[in-house]
Scaffold this motif. Sequence first.
Motif, short mmCIF file in Angstrom:
data_model
loop_
_atom_site.label_atom_id
_atom_site.label_comp_id
_atom_site.label_asym_id
_atom_site.label_seq_id
_atom_site.Cartn_x
_atom_site.Cartn_y
_atom_site.Cartn_z
N SER A 176 2.31 3.20 0.46
CA SER A 176 2.24 2.12 1.45
C SER A 176 0.96 2.21 2.27
CB SER A 176 3.44 2.22 2.39
OG SER A 176 4.64 2.16 1.65
N PRO A 177 0.65 1.12 2.98
CA PRO A 177 -0.48 1.18 3.91
C PRO A 177 -0.15 2.12 5.08
CG PRO A 177 0.20 -1.10 3.49
CD PRO A 177 1.26 -0.21 2.91
N ASP A 178 -1.17 2.48 5.81
CA ASP A 178 -1.01 3.31 7.01
C ASP A 178 -0.07 2.61 7.99
OD1 ASP A 178 -1.27 4.79 9.31
OD2 ASP A 178 -3.45 5.03 9.14
N PHE A 233 -3.59 6.74 1.94
CA PHE A 233 -2.62 5.64 1.93
C PHE A 233 -2.93 4.68 0.77
CE2 PHE A 233 -2.64 7.04 6.39
CZ PHE A 233 -1.28 7.31 6.54
N GLU A 234 -1.93 3.86 0.45
CA GLU A 234 -2.07 2.90 -0.66
C GLU A 234 -2.53 3.58 -1.95
OE1 GLU A 234 -3.51 -1.14 0.71
OE2 GLU A 234 -3.92 0.03 2.54
#
Lengths: 446, 446
Positions: A36-38, A125-126
């Motif tokens: 996932s994103p931050d 992230f990601e």
Amino acid sequence: MQTPKKIAIVGSGLVGSLLAIYLKKAGHVVHIYDRSPDIRKIQFSGRSINLAMSNRGWKALDGVGVGDAVREIAIPMDKRAIHLVNSLKFQNYGQEGESIYSISRGTLNRKMIDLAEQAGAEFFFEHKVWDVTLATATLHIGETERGEWEERKYNMVFGADGAFSRIRHRMQRQSMFNYSQEFLNIGYKELNIPANVDGSHKLDKNSFHIWPRGEYMLIALPNLDGSFTCTLFMPFEGENSFDSLVDRKEVEAFFEKNFPDSIEVIPDLAEDFFKNPTSTLVTMKCFPWTYTDKVALIGDACHAIVPFYGQGMNAGFEDITVLYEMILKYGEDWEAIFSEYQKSRKPNADAIAELSYRNFMEMSSKTADDKFLMQKKIEKWFSRKHPDKWVPLYSRVTFSDRPYVEALAIGDFQNAIMEEVLKMDNIDAIWDSPEVENKILELLQC
Amino acid sequence: MQTPKKIAIVGSGLVGSLLAIYLKKAGHVVHIYDRSPDIRKIQFSGRSINLAMSNRGWKALDGVGVGDAVREIAIPMDKRAIHLVNSLKFQNYGQEGESIYSISRGTLNRKMIDLAEQAGAEFFFEHKVWDVTLATATLHIGETERGEWEERKYNMVFGADGAFSRIRHRMQRQSMFNYSQEFLNIGYKELNIPANVDGSHKLDKNSFHIWPRGEYMLIALPNLDGSFTCTLFMPFEGENSFDSLVDRKEVEAFFEKNFPDSIEVIPDLAEDFFKNPTSTLVTMKCFPWTYTDKVALIGDACHAIVPFYGQGMNAGFEDITVLYEMILKYGEDWEAIFSEYQKSRKPNADAIAELSYRNFMEMSSKTADDKFLMQKKIEKWFSRKHPDKWVPLYSRVTFSDRPYVEALAIGDFQNAIMEEVLKMDNIDAIWDSPEVENKILELLQC
């Protein structure tokens, strides 16, 4: 300090972030991956249950010096506020000064990531980890499951990637890997009690609020900004169920009838009800948790439990405490560290899974039950008189760091005793008599 | 005849092949996929346990007219031959004329594939199904998991691909899918008793031979060619275990000490012991078994059990009997067919899993136990006198087609009764007295 290793942690949730801080303290290079994103840069989803930090959680945080930073975002709750349809009762959780602490998951996770970064961990992230080669601690990362993958090799990989762990998924495909996942027929949905205009709380701030209604229940935990995060637990199907509430009118009528005092404090009830997802609840068990000295699972990735004892995060944090004890004990021998870690934690993870499952019954139905309330009253009275002889189950789980297996076993023994006591003639009148006291003392000798 | 559908079955094992014959009878186009080569063209692996066909298996075979073709390759076993260290006892399985039937897995599978081809099913061997799109019943087939895949769309897909089913693997990744796999700490290894030079059997041909030794045991089932397929069940680790037998000498000494009468009939003991693999035993449960009217699991793919009741294949075949009953009942409504099929079968699959697990205890330890033998003797005697009042559990499972759940429940009730009876004074002397008879009759009224 150990010989520095290059360690990957998959999952930047609460357990992954705290583990990173511990591993940095032990002198390692730590990379944390998350698909996932931050979370610090996005709006947190409306599908959370507030956390209740208790003794085991604090011990793990304090063990690495970050407890006070977290205390700043925590609200003590020293009692249950039990909202019956026509009345409100309070029930202290423990002895004077004993509280559990409400923390919003999003707020805590952001804080933990900050703290891990400050400790020197590096976040990716990601980055989607699709697979792991167990024998070489190599991650396989790529945009899609069927697309191109990049390999990143480590000395060690921790799977802190939650109940649907990809790291565990690879371990599951080994022979002799025991595994189970079992969903409850009960789901949950987040709702919200906003703050008053002056920023104060609309309900008692230092209570865990609960509306027990048998098969379903509503709970509310305070936030720093004056709001409460509410969670409705209810069957998916049947008479009183998520399926049965299909439009605004039905939702509002349901709440008016069953949670009358909630109506005026949840202004966006119907809107939130249909906007927020209905989430599932799963108990997941597995074994083994580790692969040689290369890969280990931790937290929900190896023992996801239902939330009814408020111990999910606490149990995950306690994994880290135990892992760190093993590091101190076995030094460079990571095979021994991993082996003793899983040996120590597995039975305790099973015990808290069982206790959490049982506690749904207690929270949803028994908190409104006279016999149950009488039992709790006697236990509290006896426990005050003989604090060395009777620590209530809830306190053993929540306010101590003794093993969960011990809490479960002693809890069962105490229940058997109380069953005998509640059978005594005229117990409602004599509940605090020397006769009852002696009966309990005698049964404790068995 | 139903409206013809294009149906894929994944797995060309016993259940897949028999299902194909039924679906051809119902008028469908049937394609069967298997990742392995055609078993009719290769040597069968040395990791099999002979099958014990019983009532439920025969019923499914006879239901589509192939029972007699299979009877030609089956050998009736009407009794257990219990090899104690210094003696041999026989114990009939049922009443006069009741037998279970030994069949070699390889021989039966080849026969079933022949029969399915004759019925018009088309086989695709060496086609690896890696995934399925549930909503559209589309198979994804390719040489490797990460390589190019080809899509094949059907009206319906059956997963008959065993305990490690790929079709189930996709279903597992849905929310609300309950799943468990649990391995025993006991493994098994195939051994062989060859025929005499004149083609006759070295041991009694019409017996299921068993050498019960507590934690471990040896069994032998007859083959048509005069040989016996033997299976050694033993813990992986510990005092008497696969791990503890590391060379020829140890294996031979172990057999000489514990299975003395087996020595002269297993000439290639040590060679086979080290050549043949040690296999694992798993109990796998899951739910749901179906996805709308598109995908259904059947046989081991949805309920793998340990082999100690000889019911794995029989239970899988009974799935087909029940599925076909639902086809006859619901006609074109495949959603109802699938839904009622899983609803009917799931509790029975759980019951036979439990019975099979318990039967390991009975086979390995209790068959050599005097109390257990006394219990069986009383049960048989009473059952002869009152055949309408006492059908033994083994007979309910093996020689009837009443639901497994019923067998389990009545079996538990009978055990509770026998526990009382065995407590009677001087039971060894009075076991066939009117006193015992009346006691049982009285307890049956409860």
